[in-house]
Design an enzyme around this catalytic site. Structure first.
Site, PDB file in Angstrom:
ATOM      1  N   HIS A  66      76.700 156.270  33.146  1.00 35.57           N
ATOM      2  CA  HIS A  66      75.852 156.513  31.968  1.00 35.57           C
ATOM      3  C   HIS A  66      74.743 155.466  31.869  1.00 35.57           C
ATOM      4  O   HIS A  66      73.614 155.776  31.491  1.00 35.57           O
ATOM      5  CB  HIS A  66      76.688 156.472  30.687  1.00 35.57           C
ATOM      6  CG  HIS A  66      77.483 157.718  30.452  1.00 35.57           C
ATOM      7  ND1 HIS A  66      78.736 157.706  29.877  1.00 35.57           N
ATOM      8  CD2 HIS A  66      77.206 159.023  30.713  1.00 35.57           C
ATOM      9  CE1 HIS A  66      79.195 158.945  29.795  1.00 35.57           C
ATOM     10  NE2 HIS A  66      78.288 159.760  30.308  1.00 35.57           N
ATOM     11  N   ARG A 107      92.804 159.462  27.057  1.00 36.96           N
ATOM     12  CA  ARG A 107      91.717 160.344  27.488  1.00 36.96           C
ATOM     13  C   ARG A 107      90.553 159.554  28.075  1.00 36.96           C
ATOM     14  O   ARG A 107      89.753 160.087  28.839  1.00 36.96           O
ATOM     15  CB  ARG A 107      91.256 161.219  26.307  1.00 36.96           C
ATOM     16  CG  ARG A 107      90.326 162.341  26.721  1.00 36.96           C
ATOM     17  CD  ARG A 107      90.196 163.401  25.645  1.00 36.96           C
ATOM     18  NE  ARG A 107      89.152 164.339  25.998  1.00 36.96           N
ATOM     19  CZ  ARG A 107      88.964 165.521  25.422  1.00 36.96           C
ATOM     20  NH1 ARG A 107      89.764 165.914  24.463  1.00 36.96           N
ATOM     21  NH2 ARG A 107      87.984 166.300  25.813  1.00 36.96           N
ATOM     22  N   LYS A 142      92.465 167.280  34.221  1.00 33.72           N
ATOM     23  CA  LYS A 142      91.836 167.098  32.912  1.00 33.72           C
ATOM     24  C   LYS A 142      92.729 167.672  31.825  1.00 33.72           C
ATOM     25  O   LYS A 142      92.910 167.066  30.763  1.00 33.72           O
ATOM     26  CB  LYS A 142      90.443 167.730  32.867  1.00 33.72           C
ATOM     27  CG  LYS A 142      89.832 167.581  31.476  1.00 33.72           C
ATOM     28  CD  LYS A 142      88.341 167.494  31.402  1.00 33.72           C
ATOM     29  CE  LYS A 142      87.928 167.164  29.962  1.00 33.72           C
ATOM     30  NZ  LYS A 142      86.511 167.236  29.698  1.00 33.72           N
TER      31      LYS A 142
HETATM   32  N1  LIG Z   1      82.202 168.788  26.322  1.00 33.94           N
HETATM   33  C1  LIG Z   1      82.567 167.967  27.265  1.00 33.94           C
HETATM   34  O1  LIG Z   1      83.712 167.513  27.308  1.00 33.94           O
HETATM   35  C2  LIG Z   1      81.580 167.605  28.315  1.00 33.94           C
HETATM   36  C3  LIG Z   1      81.999 166.934  29.463  1.00 33.94           C
HETATM   37  C4  LIG Z   1      81.045 166.658  30.441  1.00 33.94           C
HETATM   38  C5  LIG Z   1      79.726 167.040  30.268  1.00 33.94           C
HETATM   39  N2  LIG Z   1      79.351 167.673  29.130  1.00 33.94           N
HETATM   40  C6  LIG Z   1      77.966 168.091  28.930  1.00 33.94           C
HETATM   41  O2  LIG Z   1      77.631 169.037  29.941  1.00 33.94           O
HETATM   42  C7  LIG Z   1      76.212 169.055  30.087  1.00 33.94           C
HETATM   43  C8  LIG Z   1      75.858 169.148  31.549  1.00 33.94           C
HETATM   44  O3  LIG Z   1      76.360 170.364  32.059  1.00 33.94           O
HETATM   45  P1  LIG Z   1      75.846 170.981  33.438  1.00 33.94           P
HETATM   46  O4  LIG Z   1      75.850 169.936  34.474  1.00 33.94           O
HETATM   47  O5  LIG Z   1      76.626 172.205  33.663  1.00 33.94           O
HETATM   48  O6  LIG Z   1      74.305 171.264  33.147  1.00 33.94           O
HETATM   49  P2  LIG Z   1      73.511 172.533  32.583  1.00 33.94           P
HETATM   50  O7  LIG Z   1      74.327 173.301  31.624  1.00 33.94           O
HETATM   51  O8  LIG Z   1      72.209 172.037  32.111  1.00 33.94           O
HETATM   52  O9  LIG Z   1      73.303 173.428  33.872  1.00 33.94           O
HETATM   53  C9  LIG Z   1      72.542 172.911  34.938  1.00 33.94           C
HETATM   54  C10 LIG Z   1      71.493 173.900  35.416  1.00 33.94           C
HETATM   55  O10 LIG Z   1      72.103 174.915  36.207  1.00 33.94           O
HETATM   56  C11 LIG Z   1      71.702 176.205  35.759  1.00 33.94           C
HETATM   57  N3  LIG Z   1      72.831 177.084  36.072  1.00 33.94           N
HETATM   58  C12 LIG Z   1      74.027 177.108  35.453  1.00 33.94           C
HETATM   59  N4  LIG Z   1      74.860 177.926  36.100  1.00 33.94           N
HETATM   60  C13 LIG Z   1      74.168 178.460  37.116  1.00 33.94           C
HETATM   61  C14 LIG Z   1      74.505 179.372  38.161  1.00 33.94           C
HETATM   62  N5  LIG Z   1      75.746 179.875  38.298  1.00 33.94           N
HETATM   63  N6  LIG Z   1      73.536 179.693  39.056  1.00 33.94           N
HETATM   64  C15 LIG Z   1      72.310 179.138  38.969  1.00 33.94           C
HETATM   65  N7  LIG Z   1      71.939 178.269  38.015  1.00 33.94           N
HETATM   66  C16 LIG Z   1      72.865 177.933  37.104  1.00 33.94           C
HETATM   67  C17 LIG Z   1      71.416 176.008  34.323  1.00 33.94           C
HETATM   68  O11 LIG Z   1      70.568 177.027  33.861  1.00 33.94           O
HETATM   69  C18 LIG Z   1      70.778 174.639  34.295  1.00 33.94           C
HETATM   70  O12 LIG Z   1      69.423 174.714  34.626  1.00 33.94           O
HETATM   71  C19 LIG Z   1      75.704 167.813  29.391  1.00 33.94           C
HETATM   72  O13 LIG Z   1      75.051 168.174  28.213  1.00 33.94           O
HETATM   73  C20 LIG Z   1      76.951 167.010  29.075  1.00 33.94           C
HETATM   74  O14 LIG Z   1      76.841 166.247  27.890  1.00 33.94           O
HETATM   75  C21 LIG Z   1      80.250 167.956  28.164  1.00 33.94           C
END
Ligand SMILES: NC(=O)c1ccc[n+]([C@@H]2O[C@H](COP(=O)([O-])OP(=O)(O)OC[C@H]3O[C@@H](n4cnc5c(N)ncnc54)[C@H](O)[C@@H]3O)[C@@H](O)[C@H]2O)c1
Ligand SMILES: [Zn+2]
Length: 361
Positions: free
Chosen positions: A250, A239, A225
């Site tokens: 999606h 990208r 990445k």
């Molecule tokens: N900025 C970017 O380039 C980019 C790229 C991909 C995805 N995203 C975004 O990322 C988000 C999804 O992220 P995600 O999948 O991490 O979801 P999330 O942040 O909602 O986390 C998922 C769940 O896991 C829990 N959690 C997190 N870490 C934990 C741990 N170590 N132990 C136990 N529980 C834990 C959280 O509380 C949550 O309930 C979306 O909003 C998406 O749009 C952004």
């Protein structure tokens, strides 16, 4: 510790990957000694890891923890506003540091706050989900959702560092870990045949991997990445390859109102769909097609796609915001470690792939 340098116009920083790094922050960032630090997290994550991380940060400077509510549905402007209020109350100034401790939601919202508060303050990403470690914490994209569209309000704001501590994964639910693994497989297909092969040799459950294996796989995905982002920070063209599996993925998520799939599971289906389209175009030989199929299937099971009406998927595709001149670009694999972007994928080809996915289920 594996250090992956990232060179972007905003400056150079490192992704550091290693077990136990989250409690070694003062040694990792000696320049931040004495800083005013706001650590943004969510109650669940803070309950699990706040004591250790908070303790480490206190070895660096004055620490103020700020909690934001859980979940994608709270990735909103109102949550963002709450952060501005907390930053002001905590006296955060231009030279302060925002630490995002959490998954992609925390990283995106805290990052957006850091990007815009006082026109930008320092940000450190401390991802706690596998998805955040290999994807959302890297690349500088931050933002919140609008009620009508995901990630509509956003910015580019590169962090000062990304610290990846795989020990966080020990508390992450297995389904979330698997969801992140689909993204790691994706990285292998896009541009790292060695990573792809390594995943094939390892068990599909990373809790049984050695530290070296886990750090190696995560670091390889991060490196891929980072390399793509270095060449195209603002998503001019290249990208977009990172969206492999995401066009259909999606659409599957949207067609099921974001309730059925963990994000990576939908990407898993999307990877299979892209491979099918590519295979039928004669762009992808049988060997690598089978390899992709196996790599995705062994991570399963995923919630089904067979009962989603194809019309709904096409509808969702037609609303894809990555659309250019009426067509959604598809990233198609040409082999393991090689992809191409095609903007002329027809309705018929998409329907054909959906049919094949349903049959394969
Ligand atoms: N900025 C970017 O380039 C980019 C790229 C991909 C995805 N995203 C975004 O990322 C988000 C999804 O992220 P995600 O999948 O991490 O979801 P999330 O942040 O909602 O986390 C998922 C769940 O896991 C829990 N959690 C997190 N870490 C934990 C741990 N170590 N132990 C136990 N529980 C834990 C959280 O509380 C949550 O309930 C979306 O909003 C998406 O749009 C952004
Ligand atoms: Zn993704």
């Amino acid at each position: 510790v594996i250090e992956i340098p990232v060179d972007v116009p905003g400056g150079r920083y490192c992704i550091s990957v290693g077990h136990g790094l989250a409690v070694a922050l003062p040694e990792l960032f000696p320049n931040w000694r004495g800083a005013r630090i706001v650590v943004v997290s969510s109650p669940r994550i803070w309950a699990l890891h706040g004591r250790a991380v908070g303790g480490a940060l206190r070895g660096m400077g004055r620490v103020q923890p700020v909690m934001i509510p859980e979940g994608e549905s709270r990735k909103t402007l109102s949550t963002l506003k709450g952060l501005y209020d907390a930053f002001l109350e905590g006296g955060l100034a231009r030279d302060g540091l925002v630490v995002a401790l959490g998954g992609g939601v925390v990283g995106d919202v805290a990052g957006m706050a850091a990007a815009t508060y006082m026109r930008g303050v320092n940000l450190l990403q401390l991802p706690t989900t596998l998805l955040a470690m290999v994807d959302s914490a890297i690349g500088g994209k931050v933002g919140v959702n609008h009620p009508w569209a995901k990630n509509l309000i956003g910015a580019f704001h590169q962090p000062r560092g990304v610290v990846v501590d795989p020990l966080f994964l020990r508390t992450l639910p297995a389904r979330e870990v698997r969801s992140g693994l689909y993204e790691v497989v994706k990285c292998g297909i896009i541009g790292d045949a060695d990573l792809f092969a390594a995943l094939g040799r390892l068990s599909p459950d990373p809790s049984g991997w050695s530290r070296v294996e886990l750090e190696g796989a995560i670091a390889s995905a991060c490196r891929l990445k980072a390399e793509v982002v270095e060449k195209d920070e603002r998503e001019g063209g290249l990208r977009r390859v990172l969206n492999l599996g995401h066009t259909l993925g999606h659409a599957f998520e949207a067609a099921t109102s974001y309730r059925r799939f963990a994000h990576g599971e939908a990407v898993g289906w999307g990877l299979l769909g892209a491979a099918l389209i590519s295979r039928r175009r004669g762009l992808l030989p049988g060997g690598p097609f089978e390899a992709i199929h196996q790599a995705v299937e062994r991570l399963g099971p995923r919630p089904p796609v067979s009962d989603i009406p194809p019309r709904r998927v096409l509808d969702a595709l037609s609303k894809d915001k990555k659309k250019r001149e009426g067509k959604v670009p598809f990233i198609l694999p040409r082999g393991i470690g090689r992809v191409t972007i095609k903007s002329d994928v027809s309705r018929g080809e998409i329907l054909g792939a959906l049919r094949a996915l349903r049959l394969a289920e």
